[in-house]
Scaffold this motif. Structure first.
Motif, short mmCIF file in Angstrom:
data_model
loop_
_atom_site.label_atom_id
_atom_site.label_comp_id
_atom_site.label_asym_id
_atom_site.label_seq_id
_atom_site.Cartn_x
_atom_site.Cartn_y
_atom_site.Cartn_z
N SER A 12 54.34 47.18 31.79
CA SER A 12 54.00 48.36 31.01
C SER A 12 54.99 49.51 31.21
CB SER A 12 52.59 48.84 31.39
OG SER A 12 52.56 49.20 32.76
N GLY A 13 56.23 49.18 31.47
CA GLY A 13 57.20 50.23 31.73
C GLY A 13 57.18 50.63 33.18
N ASN A 14 57.19 51.92 33.45
CA ASN A 14 57.26 52.38 34.83
C ASN A 14 55.90 52.52 35.48
OD1 ASN A 14 60.06 52.57 34.84
ND2 ASN A 14 60.02 54.61 33.92
N ASP A 15 54.85 52.79 34.72
CA ASP A 15 53.54 53.06 35.29
C ASP A 15 52.47 52.36 34.46
OD1 ASP A 15 54.24 54.96 37.44
OD2 ASP A 15 54.96 56.15 35.74
N GLY A 16 51.23 52.47 34.99
CA GLY A 16 50.09 51.94 34.24
C GLY A 16 49.85 50.47 34.49
N CYS A 17 49.06 49.89 33.61
CA CYS A 17 48.72 48.48 33.77
C CYS A 17 49.26 47.71 32.58
CB CYS A 17 47.21 48.31 33.90
SG CYS A 17 46.29 48.68 32.39
N PRO A 18 49.48 46.39 32.73
CA PRO A 18 49.15 45.60 33.92
C PRO A 18 50.25 45.68 34.99
CG PRO A 18 50.01 44.17 32.22
CD PRO A 18 49.95 45.55 31.61
N THR A 19 49.84 45.65 36.25
CA THR A 19 50.77 45.73 37.36
C THR A 19 50.32 44.79 38.47
OG1 THR A 19 51.22 48.05 36.84
CG2 THR A 19 51.89 47.28 39.02
N LEU A 20 51.28 44.20 39.15
CA LEU A 20 51.00 43.30 40.25
C LEU A 20 51.49 43.93 41.55
CD1 LEU A 20 49.95 40.39 40.95
CD2 LEU A 20 52.35 39.65 40.85
N TYR A 21 50.61 43.93 42.57
CA TYR A 21 50.94 44.46 43.89
C TYR A 21 50.79 43.36 44.93
CZ TYR A 21 49.95 48.92 41.50
OH TYR A 21 49.93 49.96 40.62
N VAL A 23 49.98 42.56 48.96
CA VAL A 23 49.34 43.12 50.14
C VAL A 23 49.80 42.32 51.34
CG1 VAL A 23 47.13 43.79 51.18
CG2 VAL A 23 47.35 43.65 48.69
N GLU A 24 49.86 42.95 52.49
CA GLU A 24 50.26 42.26 53.71
C GLU A 24 49.42 41.00 53.91
OE1 GLU A 24 50.67 43.09 58.54
OE2 GLU A 24 50.02 44.68 57.18
N GLY A 25 50.10 39.92 54.29
CA GLY A 25 49.40 38.65 54.50
C GLY A 25 49.54 37.71 53.32
N GLY A 26 50.41 38.05 52.36
CA GLY A 26 50.63 37.16 51.24
C GLY A 26 49.54 37.17 50.19
N ARG A 27 48.80 38.29 50.10
CA ARG A 27 47.75 38.41 49.09
C ARG A 27 48.20 39.40 48.01
NH1 ARG A 27 42.06 39.11 52.04
NH2 ARG A 27 41.37 38.23 50.06
N TYR A 28 47.51 39.36 46.87
CA TYR A 28 47.94 40.17 45.74
C TYR A 28 46.76 40.95 45.15
CZ TYR A 28 52.33 37.63 45.85
OH TYR A 28 53.54 37.11 46.25
N VAL A 29 47.08 42.10 44.59
CA VAL A 29 46.12 42.92 43.85
C VAL A 29 46.67 43.06 42.43
CG1 VAL A 29 45.09 45.20 43.58
CG2 VAL A 29 45.29 44.17 45.87
N VAL A 30 45.80 42.80 41.44
CA VAL A 30 46.21 42.88 40.04
C VAL A 30 45.53 44.07 39.39
CG1 VAL A 30 46.27 41.70 37.82
CG2 VAL A 30 46.51 40.37 39.93
N GLN A 31 46.31 44.91 38.74
CA GLN A 31 45.79 46.05 37.99
C GLN A 31 45.86 45.70 36.51
OE1 GLN A 31 48.04 49.62 38.57
NE2 GLN A 31 46.97 50.76 36.97
N GLY A 32 44.70 45.79 35.84
CA GLY A 32 44.67 45.46 34.42
C GLY A 32 43.45 46.03 33.74
N ASP A 33 43.30 45.74 32.46
CA ASP A 33 42.14 46.22 31.71
C ASP A 33 40.88 45.53 32.22
OD1 ASP A 33 43.69 47.86 30.08
OD2 ASP A 33 44.12 46.22 28.69
N ARG A 34 39.86 46.32 32.53
CA ARG A 34 38.63 45.79 33.09
C ARG A 34 37.85 44.98 32.05
NH1 ARG A 34 35.31 48.84 37.31
NH2 ARG A 34 37.22 50.04 37.19
N VAL A 35 37.26 43.87 32.51
CA VAL A 35 36.37 43.07 31.67
C VAL A 35 34.96 43.65 31.79
CG1 VAL A 35 35.39 40.78 31.26
CG2 VAL A 35 37.76 41.00 32.03
#
Length: 243
Positions: A12-21, A23-35
């Motif tokens: 989505s460019g520089n900011d906003g969603c969707p974005t993938l982060y 986390v320490e330990g090889g885990r991920y947080v996904v930012q996106g439109d809520r269901v």
């Protein structure tokens, strides 16, 4: 403690969603439109109020998700494993391949068997009650037990135990070890639940159950389902087993 989220990438460019982060330990947080649609949320398996679901485009995961294959065993506690039998909707199938099971030998029924006495099975204990109720609801419980030639004491005990299994609705079949080897079946113990998840039972050298690993990768689950098909096709009803 607040975790540190490292931004991996976004569509989505520089900011906003969707974005993938990451986390320490090889885990991920996904930012996106809520269901939020109740009908869509109802389709999520075992979704709870504490969980959230978001929608992200495939490109986000393809572009920024990990590329190298990493297999991390997904372990489950014995209590969680036991709860799977209450949640199964269609079928639960097991392959039993060991010469003995240490937990069997700690029971009164095994002591009766080892002493040459008739084994008295309690068909009203919680395990039997659950099996009877679930099979009455249409759930299939099936097992193939691999039998050595001649059978070991532990396997002969399980042949006697099959009287209890069948009395509460399970279908128990037997496969000679030589036939299993000819079919190249794995020397593993596992359950397949609803043909979508495998519970691999991990034993030590003393035949003690150490833990349960869940396998949900469709490719791996298919491999175990192929083992099930081959074993079930060649196995015979337990009362036809040669002792």
């Amino acid at each position: 403690m607040t975790r540190h989220l490292c931004k991996v990438g976004t569509n989505s460019g520089n900011d906003g969603c969707p974005t993938l982060y990451e986390v320490e330990g090889g885990r991920y947080v996904v930012q996106g439109d809520r269901v939020t649609d109740p009908g869509e949320l109802a389709q999520l398996v075992n979704f709870t109020e504490e969980e959230g679901a978001v929608v992200v485009p495939r490109e986000l995961l393809a572009n920024f998700g990990p590329k190298e294959p990493i297999r991390v065993p997904q372990m489950i506690g014995f209590e969680g494993f036991g709860a799977m039998f209450a949640k199964v909707k269609h079928s639960a199938w097991r392959l039993e391949s060991r010469l003995r099971y240490a937990s069997d030998e700690d029971t009164d029924t095994y002591r009766q068997f080892a002493a040459g006495e008739p084994v008295t099975w309690d068909l009203n204990d919680p395990w039997c009650t659950n099996r009877r109720e679930r099979t009455a609801q249409g759930v299939r419980f099936e097992r193939v037990r691999i039998l050595d030639e001649p059978p070991t004491p532990g396997q002969l005990y399980l042949l006697d135990n099959a009287r209890r299994n069948t009395a509460v609705g399970e279908d128990i079949r037997i496969l000679p070890r030589s036939r299993a080897e000819a079919l190249r079946l794995p020397v593993e113990d596992f359950w397949i639940f609803d043909s979508r998840v495998v519970a691999l039972l991990l034993h030590d050298g003393e035949d003690t159950l150490l833990g349960v690993e869940l396998i949900t990768n469709p490719v791996e689950v298919l491999r175990y389902a192929q083992v099930r098909e081959a074993a079930w096709h060649h196995a015979v009803p337990h009362d036809q087993a040669q002792r």
